[in-house]
Design an enzyme around this catalytic site. Structure first.
Site, short mmCIF file in Angstrom:
data_model
loop_
_atom_site.label_atom_id
_atom_site.label_comp_id
_atom_site.label_asym_id
_atom_site.label_seq_id
_atom_site.Cartn_x
_atom_site.Cartn_y
_atom_site.Cartn_z
N ASP A 1 -1.28 -0.57 6.19
CA ASP A 1 -1.37 0.04 7.52
C ASP A 1 -2.77 0.48 7.91
O ASP A 1 -3.03 0.76 9.07
CB ASP A 1 -0.46 1.28 7.57
CG ASP A 1 -1.05 2.46 6.82
OD1 ASP A 1 -1.44 2.25 5.65
OD2 ASP A 1 -1.12 3.55 7.39
N ASP B 1 -7.04 -1.59 4.26
CA ASP B 1 -6.11 -2.63 3.82
C ASP B 1 -6.41 -3.98 4.47
O ASP B 1 -5.87 -5.01 4.03
CB ASP B 1 -4.67 -2.24 4.16
CG ASP B 1 -4.23 -0.98 3.45
OD1 ASP B 1 -4.66 -0.78 2.31
OD2 ASP B 1 -3.45 -0.21 4.05
N ASP C 1 0.87 -1.17 0.00
CA ASP C 1 0.00 0.00 0.00
C ASP C 1 0.91 1.23 0.00
O ASP C 1 2.03 1.16 0.50
CB ASP C 1 -0.88 -0.01 1.25
CG ASP C 1 -1.71 1.25 1.37
OD1 ASP C 1 -2.40 1.59 0.40
OD2 ASP C 1 -1.65 1.89 2.44
#
Length: 508
Positions: A334, A338, A115
């Site tokens: 994080d 996600d 990410d």
């Protein structure tokens, strides 16, 4: 209890209960192997007596030797002691791994999906640019509308915009009220202000509203330059007035991100960046950390990230052959959005500064959110797997050799005992080699603290004095030399020679 300590305790408990496939395989083998060996030894100690005392004594001796050397202690202990050492070494580095299964999976990682926000970047946004579009509203009015719309939102970009407006001494106007405030996933927000519909969001939102095409060419060119520089571009529109403002918010890339990505690629691992940013902004960030265009996936919603991970996992399962190890897919993230992708990946890593849900869902947590720790844990996973193979092969080889001598009548009972105990000690020590020495841990802590600067027990910062490190220690700690670069000296904690307390200030 949802405190950081409570979450950490839960992570450790999960790690203790999570056993690897190799560990389960060794235990299953021992359950079959042990009864067979015992039955064989009993037959060797009893049946030959029917053929005479000499044969009985000879085979009884060999049976005792066989039962000693065939004891699976070394084989059984070879796996868990290695995992424990690997998990402990990771914990000392600030990496929490949920058990041996996750540690073993690290060795098979061949693809990593990162990410962007909060993972490859620091997740701390700043409002870099704000331009007024048109002449219907003043800059202050548009900033007031922008702050009003973004204040109720929880996204990091919203906080950056509100702070950016505050820097221009523009706050949330008391005379205005937003109604029907709605989050538009992957696009932005909308609401009613003084009876007019107001939209704030990215280019995707304003394309859908057919407003982006009405943006003046001069403003469109400026916005394009912002996007090419890696910024996240957004707009604000008011019903009946069109787009009245454009802004650029940027997030700083982690200093170690580029070097970590390069190192992972050299290890034969494919890297992909997943982000909801517009394509040009995503390419600007991706190129900074060394990614190719095809490795940068942009304009993704949470469900798109989930679909990408699902496709990668299924593709690896389809490619797996019976004689090859499955290629693992890792997801590093994080945020709350996600979490679904983290749960679906073969192995998942969460940043310690991220959302609690991400930490709960992931298999590994980098407590200080340093990407260099990701490199460390992947290498540690490979070392753990290699050490387990060494231990298992050594254990079986020792038993096979001595067993052959036993059946040939050339192995004594004491030799069998020494071989069994010796092999168990060797595999234990070989597994424990993964643990860093206390001296090395102390040196690393000292070096990291002197480089970053810390505060001593009285609250004074040492960040301005990188050559000194203040640690609070008791009087009975002796002055010593850490290595050629660090010498530790004890000094009184206070001006009157230390008579006020039993503490000293240790200066490195």
């Amino acid at each position: 209890n949802n405190s950081a300590i409570a979450r950490l305790i839960r992570l450790v408990e999960e790690a203790q209960a999570n056993r690897s496939e190799t560990e389960k395989l060794v235990d299953a083998f021992a359950k079959i192997y042990t009864p067979i060996v015992l039955l064989t030894a009993v037959c060797m100690c009893t049946i030959p007596w029917a053929f005479g005392p000499d044969a009985g004594r000879f085979w009884t001796h060999n049976g005792l030797v066989a039962i000693v050397i065939a004891c699976p202690c070394a084989l059984i202990i070879s796996t868990p002691v290695t995992y424990v050492a690997g998990l402990a070494a990771a914990a000392q580095k600030g990496v929490i791994v949920k058990g041996g299964a996750c540690m073993e999976a690290m060795a098979g990682v061949k693809r990593i999906a990162f990410d962007k926000t909060g993972t490859l970047s620091e997740g701390i946004f700043q409002l870099l640019h704000f331009n007024l579009v048109g002449t219907t509203r003043s800059r202050k009015e548009v900033l007031e509308y922008l702050a009003l719309m973004e204040a109720p939102a929880s996204h990091p970009l919203s906080d950056a915009i509100v702070k950016g407006a505050a820097n221009e001494e523009v706050g949330i106007p008391a005379h205005l009220e937003v109604k029907d405030h709605t989050i538009l996933p992957g696009e932005g927000i909308m609401g009613l202000v003084q009876g007019k519909q107001v939209h704030v969001g990215n280019q995707k939102l304003f394309k859908r509203l057919n407003l982006l095409a009405q943006l003046p060419k001069v403003d469109a060119g400026i916005v394009g330059e912002w996007a090419n520089a890696g910024g996240s571009v957004g707009f604000i529109s008011i019903d009946g007035e069109g787009i009245v403002g454009a802004y650029c918010v940027a997030d700083r890339i982690r200093s170690e991100a580029a070097s970590v990505v390069t190192s992972l690629q050299k290890m034969g691992i494919s890297i992909t960046m997943l982000t909801g940013d517009q394509r040009r902004a995503a390419l600007g960030i991706g190129h900074q950390i060394g990614l190719r265009d095809e490795d940068i996936k942009s304009q993704l919603l949470p469900e798109d990230k989930l679909a990408y991970i699902s496709n990668e996992v299924e593709a690896n399962v389809a490619e797996k052959k019976c004689w090859t190890r499955k290629r693992k897919v890792m997801m590093v993230g994080d945020g709350v959005n996600d979490a679904p992708a983290l749960a679906l990946a073969d192995i998942s890593v969460a940043m310690g500064e991220g959302a609690a849900l991400a930490m709960e869902t992931s298999d590994v947590t980098l407590m200080d959110s340093n990407l260099n720790k990701l490199l460390f844990i992947i290498r540690m996973g490979r070392r753990v797997t290699r050490t387990i193979i060494e231990n298992v092969v050594f254990s079986l080889a020792c038993k096979a050799v001595v067993m052959g001598f036993a059946f040939a009548g050339r192995a004594g009972l004491w030799a069998a005992i020494a071989t069994d105990v010796g092999s168990m000690l060797v595999v234990t020590l070989n597994g424990m080699k993964l643990l860093p020495s206390s001296r090395k841990v102390r040196q690393n802590e000292l070096r990291s603290r002197t480089g970053e600067g810390i505060s001593d027990s009285r609250g004074s910062s040492t960040s301005g004095r990188p050559s000194q490190l203040l640690l609070e220690v008791s009087n009975n700690d002796s002055t010593d030399t850490i290595d050629d670069n660090f010498v530790v000296e004890d000094r009184p904690c206070c001006s009157n020679g230390g008579a006020c307390c039993n503490k000293k200030e240790r200066v490195v």
